[in-house]
Enzyme design. Structure first.
Site, PDB file in Angstrom:
ATOM      1  N   LEU A 111       0.831  -1.211   0.000  1.00 10.44           N
ATOM      2  CA  LEU A 111       0.000   0.000   0.000  1.00 10.44           C
ATOM      3  C   LEU A 111       0.860   1.253   0.000  1.00 10.44           C
ATOM      4  O   LEU A 111       0.473   2.293  -0.514  1.00 10.44           O
ATOM      5  CB  LEU A 111      -0.858   0.032   1.271  1.00 10.44           C
ATOM      6  N   GLY A 112       2.002   1.178   0.600  1.00 10.60           N
ATOM      7  CA  GLY A 112       2.853   2.357   0.679  1.00 10.60           C
ATOM      8  C   GLY A 112       4.109   2.071   1.458  1.00 10.60           C
ATOM      9  O   GLY A 112       4.274   0.996   2.040  1.00 10.60           O
ATOM     10  N   GLN A 113       4.959   3.071   1.439  1.00  9.26           N
ATOM     11  CA  GLN A 113       6.258   2.931   2.103  1.00  9.26           C
ATOM     12  C   GLN A 113       6.429   4.116   3.045  1.00  9.26           C
ATOM     13  O   GLN A 113       6.378   5.257   2.610  1.00  9.26           O
ATOM     14  CB  GLN A 113       7.354   2.953   1.024  1.00  9.26           C
ATOM     15  N   GLY A 114       6.595   3.853   4.322  1.00 17.35           N
ATOM     16  CA  GLY A 114       6.861   4.938   5.273  1.00 17.35           C
ATOM     17  C   GLY A 114       8.316   4.870   5.693  1.00 17.35           C
ATOM     18  O   GLY A 114       9.065   4.007   5.237  1.00 17.35           O
ATOM     19  N   ASP A 145       4.986  14.312  13.711  1.00 15.31           N
ATOM     20  CA  ASP A 145       5.227  14.076  12.284  1.00 15.31           C
ATOM     21  C   ASP A 145       3.924  14.181  11.489  1.00 15.31           C
ATOM     22  O   ASP A 145       3.626  13.322  10.660  1.00 15.31           O
ATOM     23  CB  ASP A 145       5.893  12.703  12.099  1.00 15.31           C
ATOM     24  N   THR A 173       7.403  -0.987   5.258  1.00 11.21           N
ATOM     25  CA  THR A 173       6.433  -1.055   4.168  1.00 11.21           C
ATOM     26  C   THR A 173       5.068  -1.436   4.725  1.00 11.21           C
ATOM     27  O   THR A 173       4.974  -2.219   5.676  1.00 11.21           O
ATOM     28  CB  THR A 173       6.902  -2.143   3.172  1.00 11.21           C
ATOM     29  N   VAL A 174       4.027  -0.880   4.108  1.00 14.29           N
ATOM     30  CA  VAL A 174       2.665  -1.200   4.553  1.00 14.29           C
ATOM     31  C   VAL A 174       1.988  -2.054   3.478  1.00 14.29           C
ATOM     32  O   VAL A 174       2.003  -1.709   2.291  1.00 14.29           O
ATOM     33  CB  VAL A 174       1.859   0.093   4.807  1.00 14.29           C
TER      34      VAL A 174
HETATM   35  P1  AMP Z   1       3.249   5.045   7.079  1.00 12.01           P
HETATM   36  O1  AMP Z   1       4.429   4.157   7.231  1.00 12.01           O
HETATM   37  O2  AMP Z   1       2.279   4.910   8.206  1.00 12.01           O
HETATM   38  O3  AMP Z   1       3.647   6.481   6.816  1.00 12.01           O
HETATM   39  O4  AMP Z   1       2.459   4.550   5.764  1.00 12.01           O
HETATM   40  C1  AMP Z   1       2.989   4.665   4.471  1.00 12.01           C
HETATM   41  C2  AMP Z   1       1.867   4.706   3.470  1.00 12.01           C
HETATM   42  O5  AMP Z   1       1.144   3.467   3.457  1.00 12.01           O
HETATM   43  C3  AMP Z   1       0.808   5.769   3.756  1.00 12.01           C
HETATM   44  O6  AMP Z   1       1.162   7.030   3.242  1.00 12.01           O
HETATM   45  C4  AMP Z   1      -0.430   5.186   3.080  1.00 12.01           C
HETATM   46  O7  AMP Z   1      -0.451   5.518   1.712  1.00 12.01           O
HETATM   47  C5  AMP Z   1      -0.251   3.679   3.246  1.00 12.01           C
HETATM   48  N1  AMP Z   1      -0.962   3.215   4.448  1.00 12.01           N
HETATM   49  C6  AMP Z   1      -0.494   3.200   5.715  1.00 12.01           C
HETATM   50  N2  AMP Z   1      -1.409   2.714   6.568  1.00 12.01           N
HETATM   51  C7  AMP Z   1      -2.499   2.406   5.838  1.00 12.01           C
HETATM   52  C8  AMP Z   1      -3.798   1.889   6.156  1.00 12.01           C
HETATM   53  N3  AMP Z   1      -4.142   1.586   7.404  1.00 12.01           N
HETATM   54  N4  AMP Z   1      -4.667   1.724   5.167  1.00 12.01           N
HETATM   55  C9  AMP Z   1      -4.341   2.037   3.893  1.00 12.01           C
HETATM   56  N5  AMP Z   1      -3.132   2.549   3.528  1.00 12.01           N
HETATM   57  C10 AMP Z   1      -2.228   2.727   4.480  1.00 12.01           C
END
Ligand code: AMP
Length: 815
Positions: free
Chosen positions: A504-507, A623, A511-512
């Site tokens: 879904l994404g990378q923080g 943040d 990784t999510v």
């Molecule tokens: P984060 O590491 O929390 O910053 O998450 C990185 C990215 O993953 C975010 O910017 C979202 O695009 C995606 N993401 C994180 N948590 C969720 C969630 N609970 N549901 C859907 N997408 C998520």
């Protein structure tokens, strides 16, 4: 404020206290003064020691004896009894003597004379364009011997510019003396006092929140200083911030070459810092490889493994030629002997040290790598791994080292291995101690084995299960009721073995992935990467915090999983992912019209109100940014990512973690510069968020016009000129008047939140009531990075601040 009210205010002030502003028709003459609106500072003529020489200067209005903080005509006093400070036909500030001859001018190629000079409550004398309101010149950019809060020293290599302090010649002579204070372009930068062209004193390299050569600046020191360096563009800014709880403070470079930070507690001036103070502080006191011991007699010693270059000179107290090695390094004189050097040289640790000059920053990320890197490089004479900096190495002689009684850094000095092996007797003692220790260890181990057998625990003492058990019991003891502990295989199955397609994404911390549990429930699994900046501490922090916080505008944590190296967090799945995926996407942004955006702003504010005020914990998020705002199926916002959040206890209002972590553009100035965070630093980030949501523009990449205005300066100018209605995301098409008024009000609130002084920013309760009412809003002050966007120095501050994130991963966007 409307022009009529302004006019009334100006005329009232004019009649009551002489001058409110200097114009062509109302110049400032000898005997008259110009006060800042709040009465903090005064501009006028003064004559040091009543000598008859007249200078134009600024001083604290209510402080006696008078402390002069800025002088216009330092080099040329007016000797005639009459003189005028006025605005010339080309629009610069000009000082004319009795014969109307120019004595001093602010210079520059200003062409309009439709301007006025004002003294601000910060002590800044500004020349303001009457039409645009822009500052054409300001005394804060032309410092004398004093820094007031909000002034800065700087260097700009490409443009060959520097802002420095120059001392007075004597207490009664403001003309430039022999001392100059500046910051160096080294990385990290350090502060220098120069006497003529020679270095006189050195602060030691800047370590994020302190200077390493000033042991008084320890963890408990409230540091009003901040440094931002832009290594790529060759610029650096060193800023002096307001000292909390002290109305007045300043830094002065005295005629004797001493830098003093003074603060006023209503009745007295208190010295907050002074340097140099000891004989050891004078640059290079003990020569190369010499160590100046603050509490020692004699003052100078040679470092271990070194001897005086000249015994005779050394004994007579002439230490300037320093010391030389007793034993050559193994790799010296034989360039092919790198590995030999590796075997034969060793490092000796010297503690409580001011790091020597001529350091270089190496990119090793831990102390061991720093050690190995230095060992591999034959010309590396020492290294030091410093918190807030990282790995510093020295490839030349070591100069200007001071040994403090406490504080300071540890320097690892390269020596021939033979220098480290002591006499036979010491060896024997060492061997005996070692043998005894080994024996004791064996006895303890045997006891351990026995107890271990008795208890019939598995094969290894710290088994994986035990470790996990420890995590779980730690968490359970923290009352994390409602939290599920998932098995790793459950999450592997749910996410198709963490398949790329599920990403879904990378923080910054990992990784999510999207997942589906066997009962069909959708989840988001955050998998902490093994090389993540989020260590165990942040991981546990996030679990403990979020599991205790429940609010419809905060992302819910469902559970966690710890399995060996794997650390995973399980969240409720947000169908619409993060706000940035809408806001900055040309197509998807059309799905969030103004009412939806307003709803999102209000939702985030409600979440923040809960964090700051309503939950039983008081939490600062640290943040807040668009990618940390997730959207559910109804586009309701949920604040996520609590890895950096901090809890506050009782009456605590601010904290300082020593390290600055956060994301480019969202960090409040006091947090970026000094590491101090509070609810108000969250408010600053929230303000940036509001402006991004309204404009649909990203803080990190927005640049407007030929002056490359950043989002804050662009917003400030548009709001000042048109009330902010034109800031609405143009891609959304036309707005009705209700929307425009609402959005204009939000711009206003956003600007209140991004004010430079934390104290001026509203708290979240006030923000909430501003968002839900139509009451009058206070006038925001101009954000710091906006102060004159046409000016190179201000844009430099912004450019530099953009680079100022030690947590670069965190600025990456979700997919
Ligand atoms: P984060 O590491 O929390 O910053 O998450 C990185 C990215 O993953 C975010 O910017 C979202 O695009 C995606 N993401 C994180 N948590 C969720 C969630 N609970 N549901 C859907 N997408 C998520």
């Amino acid at each position: 404020m409307c022009i009529g009210v302004w006019f009334l205010l100006i005329t009232t002030m004019f009649s009551s206290c002489g001058h409110a502003a200097l114009t062509t028709s109302s110049p400032l003459s000898v005997g008259q003064t110009l006060s800042s609106p709040g009465g903090s500072y005064e501009l006028g003529f003064f004559s040091p020691n009543n000598s008859g020489d007249q200078y134009v200067g600024i001083w604290f209005q209510k402080v006696t004896p008078r402390v002069i903080v800025w002088v216009a005509n330092r080099e040329k006093p007016v000797s005639s009894p009459s003189a005028n400070l006025t605005i010339s036909s080309n629009g610069s500030l000009i000082l004319l003597d009795g014969k109307q001859e120019p004595v001093w001018s602010s210079g520059g190629d200003v062409t309009s004379n439709k301007c006025r000079a004002e003294l601000l409550d910060t002590g800044n004398l500004v020349l303001v364009d009457n039409v645009t309101g822009k500052y054409l010149w300001q005394s804060f950019e032309h410092l004398g011997d004093t820094m007031l809060p909000l002034t800065s020293l700087m260097y700009d290599i490409p443009n060959n510019k520097k802002r420095i302090l120059t001392s007075w010649k004597s207490e009664t002579d403001p003309s430039p003396g022999e001392f100059v204070a500046e910051i160096t372009p080294q990385v990290p930068s350090q502060g220098l006092i120069l006497k003529g062209s020679s270095t006189y004193w050195r602060s030691g390299p800047w370590a994020g929140t302190r200077f390493t050569g000033i042991p008084e600046m320890d963890e408990s020191y409230v540091n009003p200083l901040g440094m931002v360096q832009d290594v790529v563009n060759g610029t650096g800014v060193f800023a002096f911030c307001v000292l909390r709880n002290f109305n007045l403070s300043y830094i002065k470079l005295t005629p004797e070459g001493s830098l003093r930070i003074q603060r006023n507690n209503e009745t007295n001036w208190i010295k907050h810092f002074e340097g140099p103070v000891s004989a050891c502080d004078l640059y290079g006191r003990c020569g190369p490889f010499g160590l100046c011991v603050r509490s020692g007699t004699p003052l100078c010693q040679c470092l271990k493994g070194f001897k005086p270059k000249s015994d005779e000179e050394w004994r007579s107290g002439n230490w300037s030629r320093g010391c030389v090695r007793r034993t050559d390094l193994s790799c010296q004189g034989d360039s092919s002997a790198e590995t030999q050097g590796k075997d034969r040289d060793a490092f000796y640790r010297v503690s409580n040290i001011k790091p020597p000059d001529s350091y270089e920053l190496a990119s090793f990320s831990n102390e061991e790598q720093c050690h190995q890197g230095c060992l591999r490089n034959c010309s590396c004479t020492a290294f030091s791994y410093i918190s807030g900096i990282g790995c510093l190495v020295w490839n030349r002689e070591l100069l200007d080292m001071v040994k403090f009684t406490s504080g300071g850094e540890t320097l690892s000095l390269r020596l021939a291995r033979s220098e480290l092996t002591g006499s036979k007797r010491i060896k024997m003692i060492t061997v005996s101690i070692l043998s005894l220790s080994v024996f004791l260890i064996l006895v303890i181990a045997a006891c351990g084995c026995w107890r271990y057998r008795v208890k019939k625990i598995g094969a290894s003492i710290i088994s994986k299960e035990n470790l996990e058990g420890a995590w779980k019991s730690d968490l359970q003891s923290q009352d994390v009721s409602g939290l599920s502990f998932f098995e790793i295989h459950t999450l592997q199955t749910a996410t198709n073995n963490f398949r790329e397609l599920n990403k879904l994404g990378q923080g910054g911390f990992g990784t999510v992935y999207k997942g589906k549990l066997v009962d069909g429930k959708e989840i988001a699994v955050k998998r902490l990467s093994s090389n993540s900046v989020q260590g165990t501490e942040e991981f546990m922090n996030e679990i403990k915090l979020i599991s205790k916080l429940q609010h419809r505008n905060l992302l819910r944590l469902l559970g966690c999983c710890i399995d060996g190296e794997e650390k995973l967090l399980v969240f409720e799945y947000m169908v619409n992912k993060s706000l940035d995926t809408f806001l900055f996407d040309l197509k998807k942004k059309l799905e969030i019209d103004w009412p939806k955006r307003f709803n999102i702003i209000q939702g985030i504010a409600r979440g923040l109100l809960y964090l700051h005020r309503d939950s039983f914990l008081r939490v600062v998020h640290r943040d807040l940014k668009v990618s940390n705002i997730l959207l559910d199926e109804k586009m309701n916002p949920k604040i996520s990512d609590f890895g950096l959040a901090r809890m506050f206890q009782g009456n605590q209002h601010q904290d300082n973690t020593g390290s600055v972590v956060g994301t480019l553009g969202y960090m409040a100035p006091e947090y970026a510069w000094t590491g101090t965070f509070s609810e108000k630093s969250d408010i600053y980030s929230f303000g940036v968020l509001i402006l991004e949501i309204i404009t649909g523009k990203e803080i990190s990449s927005f640049s407007y016009g030929k002056d490359s205005k950043n989002l804050l300066s662009y917003t400030w100018e548009s709001w000042s000129e048109t009330g902010g209605a034109n800031l609405l995301d143009q891609d959304l098409g036309d707005f009705d008047s209700v929307n425009s008024v609402e959005a204009g009000r939000c711009v206003h609130i956003g600007l209140l939140c991004v004010q430079h002084q934390a104290i001026d920013r509203p708290n979240i309760k006030q923000v909430m009531s501003m968002l839900t009412s139509t009451t009058d809003l206070p006038k925001p002050t101009q954000p710091m990075f906006v102060m004159d966007t046409s000016d190179e120095d201000s844009s430099l501050s912004q450019r530099s601040s953009d680079r100022f994130s030690v947590d670069e991963n965190k600025s990456s966007k979700g997919a």
